[in-house]
Design a protein around this motif. Structure first.
Motif, mmCIF file in Angstrom:
data_model
loop_
_atom_site.group_PDB
_atom_site.id
_atom_site.type_symbol
_atom_site.label_atom_id
_atom_site.label_comp_id
_atom_site.label_asym_id
_atom_site.label_seq_id
_atom_site.Cartn_x
_atom_site.Cartn_y
_atom_site.Cartn_z
ATOM 1 N N ASP A 145 -24.331 128.228 139.440
ATOM 2 C CA ASP A 145 -24.694 128.244 138.028
ATOM 3 C C ASP A 145 -25.545 127.005 137.745
ATOM 4 O O ASP A 145 -25.019 125.897 137.590
ATOM 5 N N THR A 146 -26.849 127.171 137.674
ATOM 6 C CA THR A 146 -27.746 126.029 137.526
ATOM 7 C C THR A 146 -27.742 125.438 136.123
ATOM 8 O O THR A 146 -28.400 124.422 135.880
ATOM 9 N N SER A 147 -27.000 126.044 135.209
ATOM 10 C CA SER A 147 -26.820 125.445 133.887
ATOM 11 C C SER A 147 -25.600 124.527 133.847
ATOM 12 O O SER A 147 -25.359 123.855 132.836
ATOM 13 N N ARG A 148 -24.838 124.499 134.930
ATOM 14 C CA ARG A 148 -23.639 123.642 134.995
ATOM 15 C C ARG A 148 -23.662 122.874 136.321
ATOM 16 O O ARG A 148 -22.977 123.226 137.279
ATOM 17 N N VAL A 149 -24.457 121.812 136.357
ATOM 18 C CA VAL A 149 -24.635 121.022 137.575
ATOM 19 C C VAL A 149 -24.211 119.584 137.318
ATOM 20 O O VAL A 149 -24.643 118.957 136.342
ATOM 21 N N CYS A 150 -23.375 119.072 138.193
ATOM 22 C CA CYS A 150 -22.986 117.662 138.197
ATOM 23 C C CYS A 150 -23.462 117.034 139.498
ATOM 24 O O CYS A 150 -23.772 117.736 140.464
#
Length: 318
Positions: A145-150
């Motif tokens: 999920d590239t909208s939720r990257v840490c």
């Protein structure tokens, strides 16, 4: 600019000593079950033109995912940059710890990057940005999920991760550091035993030698010298710097770096947290202990520290 032989010998000797120190725990570790491993994906397009083994392996990454995640699931992501003083190490050093993070519901991207003295720090920063760009372009193909990257890093990999996140959050700062921000909005940064200082401070003497490899040309110095001041780095990153979580311990020989960054983040009203572990009971909780003890199933403090990293990232990936 040529690096003198004394400094080259220092890097080679230290790298050999670190490899010898890591060998026992890497040989003894038990990798966790229930993890799908996708190994050695190239994240740049120049693999075929690489002239030596180091160049061919430097631009590879792994992906670890829970083996039971549905095929159509998009998982939140943690991108990891290994430590090693910027001149030693590879993704395999962090493999066990990163696989444990998958048990907390993440996919983990564990990346190599080129090492000093083959390249200098600005080139390593370009490698790190290329990893984020690869995740943005190809992550969905692998269930990310590239909208939720840490982002995470340990020791010198923590410095690389900090500069990456600062540059990625500010187009002006990115231009000053010779990179371009990518399409990913990094949600959080978690660093273990961060070696945030690349010059000066308590370890100024050692860093004066390492710096000859970190910054090898006049252009390197012109670009980086203003941002060796961590306060300026944080200020110029502005609101684009993601929330920062720092893990260190009283037995960590560079704990002062985390204290310094925490002081700056507090003074500049940036979202952050820090956990300082007390002296260990059954095991010393030294430098990057949640990496080196990840493969020891009885190392409860290391497992707790890993869970804390996942929990911090999860809080910003809701």
């Amino acid at each position: 600019m040529m690096i003198d032989q004394e400094v080259l010998n220092l890097f080679a000797g230290n790298a050999a000593a670190m490899a010898e120190g890591d060998a026992p725990h890497l040989a003894a570790q038990k990798l966790p079950d229930g993890v799908e491993r996708i190994k050695d994906l190239p994240y740049t397009g120049n693999q075929d033109g690489a002239v030596d083994t180091e160049a061919k392996t430097a631009h590879l990454l792994d992906i670890y995912k829970p083996a039971d995640s549905p095929d159509d699931a998009l998982l939140p992501v943690i991108v990891d940059f290994h430590g090693g003083g910027l001149y030693y190490g590879n993704k395999e050093n962090n493999e066990c710890r990163d696989m444990l993070l998958t048990a907390r519901g993440f996919a983990v991207v564990n990346a190599n990057y080129r090492l000093v003295p083959t390249v200098s720090f600005p080139s390593q920063l370009k490698d790190a940005m290329a990893v984020l760009e690869w995740v943005a372009a190809h992550g969905a193909e692998y269930g990310l999920d590239t909208s939720r990257v840490c982002v995470t890093g340990d020791s010198a990999g923590g410095a690389l991760a900090l500069y990456l996140c600062a540059a990625n959050g500010s187009a002006q700062l990115a231009a000053a550091l010779g990179v371009k921000p990518c399409a990913i909005d990094v949600r959080a940064l978690a660093v273990t035993s961060g070696m945030f200082r690349l010059s000066g401070g308590v370890h100024a003497t050692a860093l004066s030698y390492y710096g000859r490899g970190y910054f090898q040309t006049p252009d390197d110095h012109v670009m980086m010298n203003p941002y060796l001041d961590l306060d300026k780095l944080v200020v110029d990153a502005g609101e684009g710097l993601p929330p920062v979580y720092m893990v260190t311990s009283v037995e960590d020989f560079i704990a002062d770096n985390s204290y310094e960054l925490a002081r700056i983040l507090h003074a500049r009203h940036r979202d952050h947290a820090m956990k300082v572990w007390a002296r260990g009971g059954e095991r010393p909780l030294g430098h990057v202990f949640n990496i080196t003890q990840a493969g020891d199933q009885e190392a409860s403090e290391a497992r707790e520290a890993i869970a804390d990293i996942a929990d911090f990232c999860k809080a910003y990936c809701a």
